[in-house]
Motif scaffolding. Structure first.
Motif, mmCIF file in Angstrom:
data_model
loop_
_atom_site.group_PDB
_atom_site.id
_atom_site.type_symbol
_atom_site.label_atom_id
_atom_site.label_comp_id
_atom_site.label_asym_id
_atom_site.label_seq_id
_atom_site.Cartn_x
_atom_site.Cartn_y
_atom_site.Cartn_z
ATOM 1 N N UNK A 50 0.825 -1.209 0.000
ATOM 2 C CA UNK A 50 0.000 0.000 0.000
ATOM 3 C C UNK A 50 0.862 1.262 0.000
ATOM 4 N N UNK A 51 1.908 1.276 0.814
ATOM 5 C CA UNK A 51 2.801 2.438 0.857
ATOM 6 C C UNK A 51 3.550 2.580 -0.465
ATOM 7 N N UNK A 52 4.010 1.477 -1.013
ATOM 8 C CA UNK A 52 4.726 1.509 -2.286
ATOM 9 C C UNK A 52 3.829 2.016 -3.416
ATOM 10 N N UNK A 53 2.593 1.547 -3.436
ATOM 11 C CA UNK A 53 1.654 1.995 -4.463
ATOM 12 C C UNK A 53 1.344 3.478 -4.302
ATOM 13 N N UNK A 54 1.137 3.935 -3.073
ATOM 14 C CA UNK A 54 0.843 5.349 -2.847
ATOM 15 C C UNK A 54 1.996 6.216 -3.333
ATOM 16 N N UNK A 55 3.217 5.782 -3.069
ATOM 17 C CA UNK A 55 4.379 6.550 -3.511
ATOM 18 C C UNK A 55 4.476 6.574 -5.028
ATOM 19 N N UNK A 56 4.261 5.439 -5.662
ATOM 20 C CA UNK A 56 4.349 5.376 -7.121
ATOM 21 C C UNK A 56 3.270 6.236 -7.781
ATOM 22 N N UNK A 57 2.060 6.181 -7.270
ATOM 23 C CA UNK A 57 0.973 6.977 -7.848
ATOM 24 C C UNK A 57 1.251 8.465 -7.657
ATOM 25 N N UNK A 58 1.733 8.840 -6.486
ATOM 26 C CA UNK A 58 2.023 10.249 -6.243
ATOM 27 C C UNK A 58 3.203 10.725 -7.088
ATOM 28 N N UNK A 59 4.220 9.893 -7.223
ATOM 29 C CA UNK A 59 5.344 10.262 -8.085
ATOM 30 C C UNK A 59 4.860 10.525 -9.505
ATOM 31 N N UNK A 60 4.005 9.667 -10.021
ATOM 32 C CA UNK A 60 3.459 9.871 -11.364
ATOM 33 C C UNK A 60 2.669 11.160 -11.441
ATOM 34 N N UNK A 61 1.877 11.452 -10.414
ATOM 35 C CA UNK A 61 1.068 12.675 -10.407
ATOM 36 C C UNK A 61 1.942 13.921 -10.399
ATOM 37 N N UNK A 62 3.142 13.809 -9.841
ATOM 38 C CA UNK A 62 4.069 14.934 -9.787
ATOM 39 C C UNK A 62 5.088 14.888 -10.920
ATOM 40 N N UNK A 63 4.810 14.091 -11.932
ATOM 41 C CA UNK A 63 5.657 13.966 -13.128
ATOM 42 C C UNK A 63 7.065 13.474 -12.813
ATOM 43 N N UNK A 64 7.210 12.684 -11.757
ATOM 44 C CA UNK A 64 8.485 12.039 -11.468
ATOM 45 C C UNK A 64 8.497 10.689 -12.173
ATOM 46 N N UNK A 65 9.653 10.241 -12.627
ATOM 47 C CA UNK A 65 9.672 8.988 -13.388
ATOM 48 C C UNK A 65 9.346 7.767 -12.526
ATOM 49 N N UNK A 66 8.377 6.996 -12.973
ATOM 50 C CA UNK A 66 7.995 5.732 -12.344
ATOM 51 C C UNK A 66 7.769 4.750 -13.485
ATOM 52 N N UNK A 67 8.458 3.625 -13.452
ATOM 53 C CA UNK A 67 8.289 2.667 -14.536
ATOM 54 C C UNK A 67 6.921 2.002 -14.445
ATOM 55 N N UNK A 68 6.394 1.652 -15.582
ATOM 56 C CA UNK A 68 5.109 0.959 -15.632
ATOM 57 C C UNK A 68 5.220 -0.389 -14.928
ATOM 58 N N UNK A 69 6.373 -1.013 -14.995
ATOM 59 C CA UNK A 69 6.593 -2.293 -14.327
ATOM 60 C C UNK A 69 6.449 -2.139 -12.809
ATOM 61 N N UNK A 70 7.091 -1.127 -12.242
ATOM 62 C CA UNK A 70 7.008 -0.914 -10.792
ATOM 63 C C UNK A 70 5.581 -0.587 -10.359
ATOM 64 N N UNK A 71 4.917 0.274 -11.113
ATOM 65 C CA UNK A 71 3.536 0.627 -10.782
ATOM 66 C C UNK A 71 2.638 -0.606 -10.871
ATOM 67 N N UNK A 72 2.821 -1.392 -11.918
ATOM 68 C CA UNK A 72 2.027 -2.611 -12.072
ATOM 69 C C UNK A 72 2.289 -3.620 -10.970
#
Length: 173
Positions: A69-91
């Motif tokens: 849950x914490x990892x997903x929240x960080x990945x979603x927020x990073x994407x919202x702030x235009x920080x690079x997050x790989x689709x693999x990590x988000x998935x």
């Protein structure tokens, strides 16, 4: 000295989505709910009349769920702030969170516990995951609020080769 950026570089710069500091009440409530959720889940396991392997399974599921849950929240927020997050990590973050919820649901479905016990573990798990996301959000918002402000960027127009101040390129036709 301020950084010099062209128009295109300025458009690509990462700006935080929010500079608001979370209130002390929200931070305190988030931490209290997280601690309460973890303690109630642990006390429920301690007092349960199940085998140690079952207790270990449920403990591992709650730890897996918290991390996911914490990892997903960080990945979603990073994407919202235009920080690079790989689709693999988000998935993977989505998949592991779904796996933790599925493991808890299947474990509770197949257990011999009373419905009230199953509900207790399900609600405690959901409350703990939600609180972990809120705590992580508060920590990140506080860090962003306390971070030193970046130097203001000076936007420079993109220059073309051979142009001069008077509009004359200096090349004879």
């Amino acid at each position: 000295m301020p950084a010099l950026l062209t128009h295109s570089e300025n458009e690509m710069s990462n700006q935080p989505s929010s500079q608001a500091k979370p209130t002390a009440a929200f931070v305190g409530a988030s931490w209290a709910v997280l601690v309460l959720g973890v303690i109630t889940f642990a006390v429920g396991l301690w007092n349960a009349t199940m085998t140690k392997s079952e207790k270990g399974f449920y403990a591992a599921v709650v730890v897996l769920g918290l991390f996911a849950a914490v990892s997903l929240q960080k990945a979603v927020r990073d994407r919202a702030e235009n920080l690079p997050v790989s689709a693999l990590y988000l998935g993977l973050s989505w998949a592991v969170l779904a796996l933790a919820v599925l493991m808890l649901a299947v474990g509770l479905w197949n257990s011999g516990m009373a419905l009230s016990e199953k509900g207790f573990y399900g609600l405690s798990f959901a409350m703990t995951l939600f609180a972990a996301v809120a705590v992580q959000k508060n920590v990140r918002d506080t860090l962003q609020y306390n971070a030193p402000a970046p130097a203001p960027a000076v936007v420079m127009p993109e220059l073309q080769w051979g142009s001069r101040a008077g509009g004359n390129s200096g090349i004879a036709n």
